[in-house]
Design a protein around this motif. Structure first.
Motif, short mmCIF file in Angstrom:
data_model
loop_
_atom_site.label_atom_id
_atom_site.label_comp_id
_atom_site.label_asym_id
_atom_site.label_seq_id
_atom_site.Cartn_x
_atom_site.Cartn_y
_atom_site.Cartn_z
N ASP B 169 0.83 -1.22 0.00
CA ASP B 169 0.00 0.00 0.00
C ASP B 169 0.86 1.26 0.00
OD1 ASP B 169 -2.34 -1.34 -0.05
OD2 ASP B 169 -2.94 -0.91 2.02
N ARG B 173 1.12 4.16 -2.92
CA ARG B 173 0.86 5.57 -2.61
C ARG B 173 2.07 6.42 -2.98
NH1 ARG B 173 -0.64 3.86 2.55
NH2 ARG B 173 1.10 5.02 3.47
N LYS B 176 2.43 7.00 -6.67
CA LYS B 176 1.47 8.02 -7.12
C LYS B 176 1.98 9.43 -6.86
CE LYS B 176 -3.10 5.97 -7.17
NZ LYS B 176 -4.24 5.61 -6.32
#
Lengths: 182, 182
Positions: B169, B173, B176
């Motif tokens: 995760d 993130r 991004k």
DNA sequence: AGGCTCATGTAACCGGTTACATGATTAT
DNA sequence: ATAATCATGTAACCGGTTACATGAGCCT
């Protein structure tokens, strides 16, 4: 060997003394790499022998004299080689004595493990508080570098927050499961 | 020193050879404590000197002879002392070279860090697959112990799953955020 | 004959920890 | 005075890694 390379990393921002480096470590990366002051001085000597750093004595009037270390061209090259090397974080280097104790807790009353997990949550919370201060101290050093560098500092700190959050969640779930036993 | 204590832990289930222990480690706790086979033999010698274990030669007809190690009363006591000792997981022992690289990635193109994070996700996935096999191998050893013990094995494995999930995760993130830069 | 699993080690090295040791300068 | 901060180191130790080395017995 990552301590020596991260020393090179800090010195690539600006020249620093061993004392400065110790403070920089403890106010930024200590949640994933705790470095002893004495160890930093040892590493600086090794880096000097490898010609990755040089130093000069700075005489101060109000404070004791100090050795200001600077990174060399050779040191910068070494640093970039290290940065682009592949690393396998998952197959090695994870030593977690606490999990080992959880693993072997079947031989004692569930209550004892629940206590251990509660203590763990307390440690996590305490650590979480300490970590809140890291953005401030990063801000303090922040003048050295541009906005883009700060993003990467933020990413590594995010990992820390996520990790500790995960730890607390896991410990709470585990306590629940153990309480169901009784 | 946790390797020696976890050897005592395994021997508290049943007597084992160094070879057995190496297999037990790699099929159960290796995601938070990878133990080298050679290291296990070294530790067994040390444990013997401290009188925490004893051994006897087992002569096998179809296979080479082996040294079967058993835990002593003294060893059991040492094990329980270790189990109930407090531990500070968060102030020490977290050495994460990968995070160090993230921290220092401001000096290179974002693309390189994105690649590094993608590789990291791949490693995580690969590791996740490996970890799926752990419940099976725990089941294989599961005959040794009662249902309650297995719960604790499950708790430690849950930590592993949660950790790796968090890693993926976080990496997604982070990618991004880095892509927004360009 | 070659490869596999079973089985046990040794030697050199290394990164890091712990404990110890020292001294200058500033502020209270 | 003395505590705090600034500043730099050394020595002994230790847990763990890497690389190397060996050999029995089974299967094909």
């Amino acid at each position: 060997m990552s301590l020596s390379h991260s020393i090179l990393g800090f010195l690539s921002y600006q020249s620093m003394t061993g004392y400065d480096l110790a403070k920089a470590f403890s106010s930024s990366v200590r949640f994933f790499w705790y470095a002893q002051t004495s160890q930093i001085y040892l590493e600086l000597n090794k880096l000097e022998k490898k010609e990755f750093v040089t130093w000069e004595i700075i005489i101060q009037t109000e404070k004791p004299s100090k050795k200001l270390y600077s990174i060399t061209q050779k040191g910068k090259e070494e640093f970039f080689v290290w940065l682009s090397q592949e690393n396998d974080e998952f197959s090695k280097g994870n030593k977690n004595a606490f999990l080992m104790k959880v693993f072997f807790s079947g031989c004692r009353p569930p209550k004892e493990c629940i206590t251990m997990l509660s203590d763990f949550i307390n440690d996590c919370s305490h650590y979480q508080d300490e970590m809140q201060q890291i953005p401030d101290s990063i801000g303090h050093y922040g003048g050295l570098v541009d906005q883009e560098q700060k993003l990467y500092w933020q990413l590594s700190a995010d990992f820390g927050y996520s990790y500790i959050h995960m730890c607390i969640d896991w410990a709470r779930r585990s306590i629940k499961k153990l309480e169901e036993l009784t």
